[in-house]
Design a protein around this motif. Structure first.
Motif, short mmCIF file in Angstrom:
data_model
loop_
_atom_site.label_atom_id
_atom_site.label_comp_id
_atom_site.label_asym_id
_atom_site.label_seq_id
_atom_site.Cartn_x
_atom_site.Cartn_y
_atom_site.Cartn_z
N GLU A 1 -8.37 8.33 -1.08
CA GLU A 1 -8.00 9.68 -1.14
C GLU A 1 -9.05 9.94 -2.31
N HIS B 1 -4.17 0.45 15.04
CA HIS B 1 -5.40 0.74 16.09
C HIS B 1 -4.81 0.86 17.48
N MET C 1 -5.77 9.75 16.16
CA MET C 1 -7.14 10.54 16.77
C MET C 1 -7.94 9.29 16.65
N PHE D 1 -8.43 7.77 6.04
CA PHE D 1 -8.13 6.66 6.36
C PHE D 1 -9.63 5.85 7.35
N VAL E 1 -9.62 11.28 9.15
CA VAL E 1 -10.24 9.91 9.34
C VAL E 1 -11.46 10.30 8.51
N VAL F 1 -11.19 6.90 16.92
CA VAL F 1 -11.72 6.37 15.53
C VAL F 1 -13.22 6.25 15.98
N ILE G 1 0.49 8.48 -0.37
CA ILE G 1 -0.51 9.31 -1.30
C ILE G 1 1.37 9.86 -2.14
N LEU H 1 -6.43 1.43 -0.30
CA LEU H 1 -5.32 0.19 0.34
C LEU H 1 -6.41 -0.16 1.52
N PHE I 1 -7.51 2.69 3.61
CA PHE I 1 -7.22 3.79 3.12
C PHE I 1 -8.43 4.89 1.55
N SER J 1 -11.78 3.68 9.33
CA SER J 1 -11.58 2.43 10.71
C SER J 1 -12.36 0.97 10.58
N LYS J 2 -12.35 0.29 10.45
CA LYS J 2 -13.03 -0.95 10.23
C LYS J 2 -14.30 -0.68 11.44
N VAL K 1 -5.56 14.26 -0.01
CA VAL K 1 -5.69 13.89 1.20
C VAL K 1 -6.28 12.58 0.88
N GLN K 2 -5.77 12.56 2.04
CA GLN K 2 -5.60 11.04 2.24
C GLN K 2 -6.87 10.76 3.65
N LEU L 1 -6.63 6.12 17.03
CA LEU L 1 -5.48 5.93 15.16
C LEU L 1 -4.24 6.55 15.06
N ASN M 1 -7.11 -2.68 4.33
CA ASN M 1 -6.70 -3.48 5.04
C ASN M 1 -7.84 -3.62 6.22
N MET N 1 -7.16 -3.43 9.23
CA MET N 1 -7.68 -2.07 10.58
C MET N 1 -9.09 -1.14 10.15
#
Lengths: 177, 1039
Positions: free
Chosen positions: A100, B513, B494, A107, A159, B496, B800, A91, A98, A109-110, A104-105, B506, A93, A95
């Motif tokens: 996988e 954010h 968390m 993220f 993260v 970031v 997920i 995904l 995401f 961040s931008k 485990v996912q 986050l 977006n 921000m």
């Protein structure tokens, strides 16, 4: 990181399964119960590779259920801070995105995407460098570094960053196609 | 005697001098060895003391009768009073050295007094006294001198510790006998100059001027204060001054207010540039502003803020047009766009500020620069203390200039507001000021202001003492933290990114954010949602707002909610203050989706058209035909999507059928009607199917006054006694006892000791001996499992999970739904089916199950939860409320497998068209209560929820809806609107009006005047003039 470890679990089995296939039943139930679960200590149980031992069953009073202590070998996956992982973007977006890596996912961040990559909204939201040579979008494979993990009862959330050397897109099926 | 007298005199005088000195130092010496008399005088006589000093000055005037007379007889009186009354002594002394005192006092006092500072003045007086003392005592004997020196310089240590008490302070207050303060008007901006001139004049003229002091206050323009005994003295002094207008009246400052003139504002606000302040009053009340300039003299500050200007209104105002006054309407803060203003023909002047050299855009007297408004306000109209700008505000401020400086402004304010115990042992900190800037370390010990930190760097002392103000908490990306203060208080997330002292988190819950100050955060492994409640409103509630629009609260801010408005066309988020929320909407209503299936809250719905097409999720709220769907994958607006019910389809069947049937809806329609006469009652079918559960259930729960045997066949749970917690079907009811069949034996329990089963029964239950057996033991395990599962399904799961589970769920838990081929395979993997389903397809479940699950799938079907579900198949209905809907009408037309068909009749949910539900569906929010007074051809304002209001002309009224043509003359599009969305535009004078109520309803006339709430109308037909309520007058628009 993957580990091959031995874990133990008390399995409750309904009497209807007693019989010739008891062991099979037990194992199938164990797999159903355990595979894919997550514990903070061991991480995700990816697969059961073998049964070490099945202990003596104990009939529970009043329920007729039988408890078997089962020792099993399994492969677990637990992400660590600082670990480099390869993951698939799921995904994107504004921000960040995401990704996988198995169960485990992660993220990203931008803020943890290199500054020259800009978010492009649209049908297929993505992050693209100014010259368009690198594009992060859904289904992309990226290599990333985990900078933090949060372990819940049922999941591990990470993260990650791609703002480092040798991190970023490693394969883009969309681009290849 | 003369000698004695002289001595006495000396002593007294000296005494006096010391006394004054002492008093001025404000550390009093009862303990000091000043003689018995002094001791006796105590504090209270201080007043005299002070007065005496003044009186000696008064003496100078030589026209004070009181003293004059006393002077005459001083020899005799003196003995009598010397101990008790100081005044006399002083009077004497003044006599002795009148001249000199004049000089001294005058000069010194004068110079210093200009400085506006009282203490200085005092010091000066002391100096004068001291000096006088020495002058006087040239010829004194050594003993005396010694004694005096002793007295003067020897102070017991403890004296220093004493603070002036209130009483002492009181004693210092001016009295009637003190010189007065006179307020003299002078040229603005020349106050200091005047004061200095007067001082010079005094120096030149010496004792001619009989004024004491001149005070020019910085904050007082246009006036100076002159201290003198008589107005005449003041007049004399200011005669001929250039900047004082001779004919101005000289005002006496009342004694009470004298102290105020010179007292220093104790809580002086230290306002400097770049400080954040908040406005106290006016349109900008509560708004954050940044100090640009401070004028301490005029007590004014120039602040920069984001303008709240309605350009339209401004334009019309500047044009001289009448501005419709909208009360209580505050335009939202928005940066001024000069071009936009120009487009509206607002005159924009570009001017250069003579002081700063900056260019400002001037619109109607307001100054703008870079979109900001520059406003000069009184110091009193701003709040400077405890201003903690939120990040949103700071961000707004930063937008146009893109400078990071302002963060510093904010930071300094932040530091001032730090709580005690801000740092704790073990905190990671970074030095932000001074030589050690950017040094990182860990807090070792906190000692009030100083913090000992351990840096671990070589060459630095360990621990290192650093001032608290120079430290800031330090975090690294990846830390899991909790916000402990500020707007986001309570949130966890968390880290970031670390940007100086600003962290970007986050958030755990919103996956958004959050920008916070490092100072507001502590490390924590806790996962919380943050604040989710203000007052009676919780996060994700559906609320009705003031303007009759509605929405879901999606975020909490300081005393405000972010609300996703119920506007299906585009997501619209508004920040709503608590008081703007009218109420919480908590109605259980259902609507119909595109295919006329019933959607209720909790159903899964997919949006099939509109901007959010393709999104899917459970319906959380329904209002006015608008659904709020929660989609976890949707990261905006906390996952909420707003959609029209007609652009959605129910996915997987409605709960109202599968689940509610037994519980909610059944009992619901039993509220409408007696349960018995509902003809196609679900249980009737059930009966045939061999399941008596429903029948009994219906009576037991919804049915009131059920017969005894109504319990028969109901699955009950035993509440009390040794079998507490056990469940089973009732096999017999006998008086107060029921016989409940537990797994293997039938026991007898008290009737009161059972509770009705809450769960929905599946038909298979009754027939399967096995399932019954397994039911009971399963229950204990069920309870803990549920919380486990709920998060999995609803919110806890990350994409997920869903990714893998969503398809699974349909397949797994809808075993009977006739579906695509793969489903059949999956059925084996479905615990529900292999557990209990009696009509289970041939095939050995275990073996199939064995091969079915991949790791992912096994996991996906809720680990741990799956097995127990298997045992309690009937629970699956309630637990996975929306998922299982094999029986549902939502999949009409689809081919049924034999197994599902056989169940169809048995499922109460299969009757969505029962009268009861039918009623329910219709429960309309927006009733057909068309207000009768809407008539064609009148001008109305349309307030559609979530849209801007618009004007239009009603063209037709029918069935409670109005056909409205947009535009003030009805030339625009024609839309349908409900009366509740319409408001009559009040007519103005000389408008043609249509009378929409009363006996003249329908008549057209001309509004020739308005009198309060009445309008004077000249009806066109008969030219009658009528006085009618304005409320029934609407502006008429010729069709």
């Amino acid at each position: 990181m993957f580990f091959h470890i031995v874990l133990e679990r008390n399995m409750q089995l309904h009497p209807r399964f007693f019989g010739r296939n008891l062991r099979e039943n037990l194992v199938s139930k164990l797999m159903k119960d355990v595979e894919g679960t997550c514990s903070g200590r061991h991480g995700f149980v990816v697969a059961i590779t073998g049964i070490e031992s099945v202990g003596k069953g104990l009939i529970r009073d009043g329920t007729a259920f039988v408890t078997f202590p089962v020792k099993y070998q399994c492969v677990v996956f637990r992400p660590f801070k600082g670990e480099i992982l390869e993951a698939v973007v799921t995904l994107v977006n504004k921000m960040g995105f995401f990704a996988e890596a198995g169960p485990v996912q992660i993220f990203v961040s931008k803020h943890l995407i290199p500054d020259d990559m800009e978010f492009q909204a649209g049908d297929m939201p993505n992050y693209t460098t100014s010259d368009g040579s690198v594009k992060i979008q859904k289904e992309c494979e990226v290599r990333l570094k985990i900078i933090g993990t949060r372990v819940d009862a049922t999941e591990i959330f990470c993260v990650g960053t791609i703002k480092d050397d040798f991190l970023g897109v490693i394969n883009d099926p969309a681009a290849a196609a | 005697m003369p000698r004695h007298r002289e001595e006495d005199d000396d002593g007294d005088e000296d005494y006096d001098g010391l006394e004054l000195e002492e008093e001025e130092e404000e550390d009093e010496g009862g303990s000091r060895g000043g003689g018995g008399s002094r001791q006796k005088r105590g504090r209270s006589s201080f007043f005299d003391d002070y007065a005496e000093e003044d009186s000696q000055e008064e003496e100078d005037d030589e026209d004070d009768e009181d003293y004059g007379s006393r002077r005459g007889g001083k020899g005799a009186k003196r003995k009598k009073f010397s101990a008790a009354r100081f005044v006399d002594d002083i009077a004497d002394q003044v006599d002795d050295d009148d001249e000199e005192e004049d000089d001294g006092d005058g000069e010194d006092g004068f110079i210093v007094d200009n400085g506006t500072d009282l203490p200085d003045e005092r010091v000066d007086r002391r100096r004068y006294h001291d000096r006088r003392g020495f002058d006087e005592n040239d010829d004194e004997d050594v003993d005396d001198l010694e004694r005096r020196i002793q007295e003067r310089f020897y102070r017991p240590q403890e004296d220093y510790d004493e603070e002036a008490t209130d009483v002492e302070q009181q004693a210092l207050l001016p009295s009637v006998r003190d010189p007065k303060l006179w307020m003299v008007k002078c040229a603005i901006g020349r106050e200091r100059e005047v004061a200095v001139c007067l001082m010079q004049k005094y120096i030149d003229r010496g004792s001619d001027l009989q004024i004491r002091s001149v005070v020019a206050l910085d904050h007082l323009k246009n006036f100076i204060y002159v201290e003198a005994d008589k107005e005449a003295h003041v007049k004399e002094a200011i005669k001929g001054m250039r900047n004082i207008y001779a004919n101005q009246k000289i005002l006496l400052v009342p004694i009470r207010e004298m102290t105020d003139v010179l007292s220093v504002e104790s809580k002086a606000i230290d306002l400097s540039r770049d400080t954040w302040v908040r406005m106290k009053i006016g349109t900008y009340k509560g708004d954050l502003a940044k100090v640009v300039d401070v004028d301490n003299v005029r007590q004014r500050v120039t602040v920069k803020l984001i303008p709240r200007i309605d350009l339209q209104a401004l334009a019309s105002k500047l044009d001289g047009r009448e501005v419709a006054k909208k009360k209580a309407f505050v335009p939202p803060p928005r940066f001024m766009n000069i071009d936009e203003a120009r487009e509206l023909h607002i005159r924009v002047e570009r001017r250069r500020d003579p002081m700063t050299g900056d260019y400002f855009e001037n619109i109607g007297g307001m100054l703008f620069k870079d979109g900001f408004m520059y406003k000069t306000v009184s110091l009193k109209s701003i709040i400077a203390q405890n201003v903690t700008p939120t990040f949103d505000e700071l961000e707004k401020f930063n937008k146009p200039s893109e400078s990071g400086e302002s963060d510093f402004g904010g930071l300094s304010t932040l530091f001032a507001n730090r709580k005690k115990g801000h740092f704790m042992k073990g905190d990671a900190v970074i030095v932000i000021k001074g030589d050690l800037k950017n040094l990182k370390g860990w807090v070792e010990k906190v000692d009030e202001e100083t913090v000992l930190i351990r840096s671990g760097l070589k060459g630095l002392p360990d621990p290192l003492a650093v001032n608290e103000k120079e430290l800031c908490k330090y975090f690294e990306p990846g830390n899991h933290v909790k916000v402990v203060s500020g707007t986001h208080e309570g949130a966890t997330g968390m880290v970031v990114k670390v940007d100086q002292h600003v962290l970007i988190l986050l958030s755990d819950t919103t996956k958004e954010h959050v920008r916070v100050f490092a100072d507001h955060v502590v490390e924590s492994s806790e996962v919380t949602t943050g604040v989710t409640k203000i007052g009676q409103f919780e996060l994700h509630d559906l609320v009705l707002l003031d303007n009759l629009s509605f929405g879901v609260t999606i975020r909490l801010e300081n005393e405000a909610f972010q609300v996703l408005k119920g506007n299906p066309d585009r997501p619209e988020v508004a920040l709503v203050k608590l008081r703007e929320i009218k109420c919480k909407l908590d109605r259980k209503i259902s609507v119909q989706d595109r295919y006329k299936n019933v959607i209720t809250v909790g159903d899964d719905a997919r949006i099939i058209e509109g901007p959010s097409k393709g999104k899917q999720g459970p319906v959380r709220h329904i209002y006015k035909g608008v659904l709020f769907i929660y989609d976890r994958h949707h990261l905006e607006h906390a996952g909420f999507i707003c959609a029209k019910c007609t652009s959605c389809v129910v996915v997987g069947g409605s709960r109202s059928g599968a689940n509610r049937n037994g519980g909610d809806s059944l009992s619901r329609f039993s509220n409408f009607k007696a349960p018995a006469p509902v003809p196609p009652s679900p249980r009737r079918f059930q009966r045939g199917g061999g399941g008596m559960g429903y029948n009994a259930r219906g009576r037991g729960r919804g049915g009131r006054g059920g017969r005894d045997d109504s319990l028969l066949g109901t699955t009950v749970k035993i509440r009390l006694g040794p079998f507490k917690g056990y469940r089973g079907p009732v096999v017999e009811v006998k008086g107060d006892s029921v016989r409940v069949e537990l797994e293997m034996k039938i026991v007898t329990v008290d009737r009161n000791a059972i509770s009705d089963n809450v769960a929905v029964t599946t038909p298979s239950r009754d027939t399967s001996r096995y399932s019954m057996g397994s039911e009971t033991p399963m229950h204990p395990s069920r309870t803990p499992l549920h919380p486990y599962m709920t998060p999995m399904r609803d919110s806890g799961a990350t994409p997920i999970h869903d990714g893998m589970r969503t398809p699974m769920r349909d397949r797994a838990w809808n075993p009977y739904t006739p579906m695509s081929p793969p489903r059949d395979n999956w059925e084996e993997g479905n615990p529900g089916s292999w557990g209990t389903s009696p009509n289970y397809q041939p095939g050995s479940p275990p073996s199939r199950a064995y091969e079915a699950p991949t790791p992912g799938s096994g996991w996906a079907s809720t680990p741990g939860g799956s097995y127990s579900d298997a045992g309690t198949p009937r629970d699956s209905g309630s637990a996975y409320a929306n998922a299982p809907s094999p029986y549902l009408p939502s999949t009409p037309g689809q081919p049924m497998t034999p197994s599902s068909a056989s169940y169809l009749p048995g499922t109460p949910g299969g009757q969505p068209m029962t009268p009861g539900t039918g009623l329910d569906v219709m429960s309309p929010v927006i009733g057909g209560d068309a207000e009768a007074w809407f008539m064609p051809d009148i001008l109305v304002e349309i307030h559609k929820a979530g849209e801007d209001s618009d004007v239009g002309v009603i063209r037709d009224v029918s069935d409670g809806t109005c056909k409205v043509s947009l535009g003030s003359s009805g030339e625009g599009d024609t839309i349908m609107a409900l009366p509740s969305e319409l408001e009559i535009v009040p007519p103005r004078k000389n408008d043609r009006v249509k009378i929409v109520g009363g006996q003249y309803r329908g008549s057209i006339g001309k509004l020739i005047g308005i009198d309060g709430s009445d309008g004077i109308v000249k009806i066109e037909d008969n030219l009658d003039v009528k006085i009618l309520d304005l409320a029934i007058l609407a502006k008429f628009v010729q069709p």
